[in-house]
Design a protein around this motif. Structure first.
Motif, short mmCIF file in Angstrom:
data_model
loop_
_atom_site.label_atom_id
_atom_site.label_comp_id
_atom_site.label_asym_id
_atom_site.label_seq_id
_atom_site.Cartn_x
_atom_site.Cartn_y
_atom_site.Cartn_z
N ARG A 12 1.01 3.84 2.94
CA ARG A 12 -0.44 3.77 2.86
C ARG A 12 -0.92 2.32 2.98
O ARG A 12 -0.21 1.40 2.55
CB ARG A 12 -0.93 4.37 1.54
CG ARG A 12 -0.76 5.87 1.45
CD ARG A 12 -1.11 6.35 0.06
NE ARG A 12 -0.92 7.81 -0.06
CZ ARG A 12 -0.99 8.48 -1.20
NH1 ARG A 12 -1.24 7.82 -2.32
NH2 ARG A 12 -0.80 9.79 -1.22
N PRO A 13 -2.07 2.09 3.56
CA PRO A 13 -2.57 0.72 3.73
C PRO A 13 -2.60 -0.09 2.43
O PRO A 13 -2.22 -1.26 2.42
CB PRO A 13 -3.99 0.94 4.28
CG PRO A 13 -3.91 2.26 4.99
CD PRO A 13 -2.97 3.10 4.17
N LYS A 14 -3.06 0.52 1.34
CA LYS A 14 -3.09 -0.21 0.08
C LYS A 14 -1.69 -0.59 -0.38
O LYS A 14 -1.47 -1.69 -0.90
CB LYS A 14 -3.78 0.63 -0.99
CG LYS A 14 -5.29 0.78 -0.80
CD LYS A 14 -5.91 1.53 -1.97
CE LYS A 14 -7.42 1.63 -1.81
NZ LYS A 14 -8.06 2.37 -2.94
N SER A 15 -0.72 0.35 -0.17
CA SER A 15 0.66 0.07 -0.57
C SER A 15 1.24 -1.07 0.27
O SER A 15 1.94 -1.95 -0.24
CB SER A 15 1.52 1.32 -0.42
OG SER A 15 1.04 2.37 -1.25
N LEU A 16 0.97 -1.04 1.58
CA LEU A 16 1.49 -2.09 2.47
C LEU A 16 0.85 -3.44 2.15
O LEU A 16 1.52 -4.48 2.19
CB LEU A 16 1.22 -1.71 3.92
CG LEU A 16 2.00 -0.48 4.44
CD1 LEU A 16 1.59 -0.16 5.87
CD2 LEU A 16 3.50 -0.71 4.34
N ALA A 17 -0.44 -3.40 1.81
CA ALA A 17 -1.09 -4.66 1.44
C ALA A 17 -0.47 -5.24 0.17
O ALA A 17 -0.23 -6.44 0.06
CB ALA A 17 -2.59 -4.42 1.24
N LEU A 18 -0.21 -4.36 -0.80
CA LEU A 18 0.43 -4.80 -2.03
C LEU A 18 1.85 -5.30 -1.75
O LEU A 18 2.32 -6.26 -2.38
CB LEU A 18 0.46 -3.65 -3.04
CG LEU A 18 1.02 -3.98 -4.42
CD1 LEU A 18 0.22 -5.10 -5.08
CD2 LEU A 18 1.01 -2.74 -5.31
N LEU A 19 2.53 -4.68 -0.77
CA LEU A 19 3.88 -5.12 -0.40
C LEU A 19 3.84 -6.53 0.18
O LEU A 19 4.71 -7.37 -0.13
CB LEU A 19 4.49 -4.15 0.61
CG LEU A 19 5.86 -4.54 1.18
CD1 LEU A 19 6.90 -4.67 0.07
CD2 LEU A 19 6.32 -3.54 2.24
N VAL A 20 2.84 -6.80 1.03
CA VAL A 20 2.72 -8.15 1.61
C VAL A 20 2.53 -9.19 0.50
O VAL A 20 3.13 -10.26 0.51
CB VAL A 20 1.54 -8.19 2.60
CG1 VAL A 20 1.25 -9.63 3.03
CG2 VAL A 20 1.84 -7.32 3.82
N VAL A 21 1.70 -8.85 -0.48
CA VAL A 21 1.49 -9.77 -1.60
C VAL A 21 2.79 -9.98 -2.37
O VAL A 21 3.15 -11.11 -2.74
CB VAL A 21 0.39 -9.23 -2.54
CG1 VAL A 21 0.28 -10.10 -3.79
CG2 VAL A 21 -0.94 -9.19 -1.81
N SER A 22 3.52 -8.88 -2.61
CA SER A 22 4.79 -8.97 -3.36
C SER A 22 5.81 -9.82 -2.61
O SER A 22 6.53 -10.62 -3.22
CB SER A 22 5.35 -7.57 -3.61
OG SER A 22 4.46 -6.79 -4.38
N ILE A 23 5.87 -9.63 -1.29
CA ILE A 23 6.81 -10.43 -0.49
C ILE A 23 6.43 -11.91 -0.55
O ILE A 23 7.29 -12.79 -0.66
CB ILE A 23 6.85 -9.93 0.97
CG1 ILE A 23 7.49 -8.54 1.02
CG2 ILE A 23 7.60 -10.90 1.85
CD1 ILE A 23 7.47 -7.91 2.40
N GLY A 24 5.11 -12.18 -0.49
CA GLY A 24 4.67 -13.57 -0.60
C GLY A 24 5.06 -14.19 -1.91
O GLY A 24 5.53 -15.34 -1.97
N VAL A 25 4.89 -13.43 -3.00
CA VAL A 25 5.28 -13.93 -4.32
C VAL A 25 6.79 -14.14 -4.38
O VAL A 25 7.28 -15.16 -4.90
CB VAL A 25 4.83 -12.94 -5.42
CG1 VAL A 25 5.40 -13.37 -6.78
CG2 VAL A 25 3.32 -12.87 -5.48
N ALA A 26 7.57 -13.19 -3.82
CA ALA A 26 9.03 -13.30 -3.82
C ALA A 26 9.48 -14.52 -3.03
O ALA A 26 10.41 -15.24 -3.44
CB ALA A 26 9.65 -12.03 -3.24
#
Length: 264
Positions: A12-26
């Motif tokens: 889902r778009p919201k999930s993918l957006a949250l994934l991008v943020v998580s990858i950035g933090v990682a």
């Protein structure tokens, strides 16, 4: 109500957006971990070695004493003289991968100690034997001091009846053959300048040692864990959403069955 799959919720778009943020933090955490790792090396204690500054042998070692780690590989100078008749040939000596022979001699230091000296290397057995025989006859190369790299003596091996020449630079074995060889240094010297017809033995400087800063290593490991935690938190959040929607779908399906039974 249709029950969604976990993969569908992840895409889902919201999930993918949250994934991008998580990858950035990682990635940010990973950067900090890499920085801490580099600091572990930069802040490491470089073990001070003065191996390339020639020192007096007496400052580095003493007869009959265990060799200190910092003495191995040190360039040293020892005043004294060769002992007549105590030159010998060692077989199976490799110099930068090339098989050959060493000629070793008995050096008597001015303080009365016995020092084994590897004079040089040659690929030709007859050159080695001839050099040792010649020096045994005339007292050895002219010298009032020897200079070279101090090395840890090798352990002797049991005699081999089929072997004519020794193969180890073993001080413990030499002192049984050399006259008046006690007290003896537990190391030996490879000459920096070999007398003809020998070539200088390859004796490189020891590698620089670095003692890592373990506190920085611990911090680096922490940042790696933080990176993994950021990705896990994203997975856990998405799974919680999926489980909630699954439970709601199951509840809705159950309510539908009850309603159908009441109608019947």
């Amino acid at each position: 109500m249709t029950q969604p799959s976990l993969a569908a919720v992840m895409l889902r778009p919201k999930s993918l957006a949250l994934l991008v943020v998580s990858i950035g933090v990682a990635l940010a955490f990973a950067f900090f971990g890499q920085w801490q790792l580099s600091r572990a090396v930069d802040n490491g204690d470089i073990l001070a070695r003065t191996t390339e500054t020639v020192q007096s042998l007496q400052e580095v070692a003493a007869p009959q004493e265990t060799i200190r780690n910092e003495a191995v590989g040190q360039l040293v100078r020892a005043d004294g003289a060769w002992v007549d008749g105590d030159f010998l040939v060692l077989a199976e000596r490799y110099d930068e991968g090339r098989p050959g022979f060493w000629v070793a001699g008995h050096w008597r230091t001015d303080d009365g100690g016995t020092l084994a000296v590897a004079l040089g290397w040659t690929a030709d057995e007859q050159d080695a034997i001839g050099a040792a025989a010649g020096w045994n006859a005339d007292g050895g190369p002219a010298a009032t001091a020897v200079e070279g790299r101090y090395q840890q003596a090798e352990a002797p091996t049991p005699p081999d009846d089929g072997r004519e020449l020794p193969t180890e630079m073993a001080v413990a074995a030499f002192i049984n053959e050399w006259a008046d060889a006690v007290p003896a240094y537990n190391g030996y010297v490879t000459l920096a300048d070999a007398p003809a017809p020998l070539a200088a033995i390859y004796s490189p400087a020891p590698e620089r040692e670095v003692q890592l800063n373990f506190l920085n290593l611990f911090y680096a490991a922490e940042w790696v864990l933080f990176s993994l935690a950021a990705l896990y938190i994203w997975y856990r959040l998405i799974r919680d959403v999926w489980e909630k929607e699954r439970d709601e779908a199951e509840a809705a399906a159950g309510d539908g069955v009850l309603a159908a039974r009441k109608v019947d």
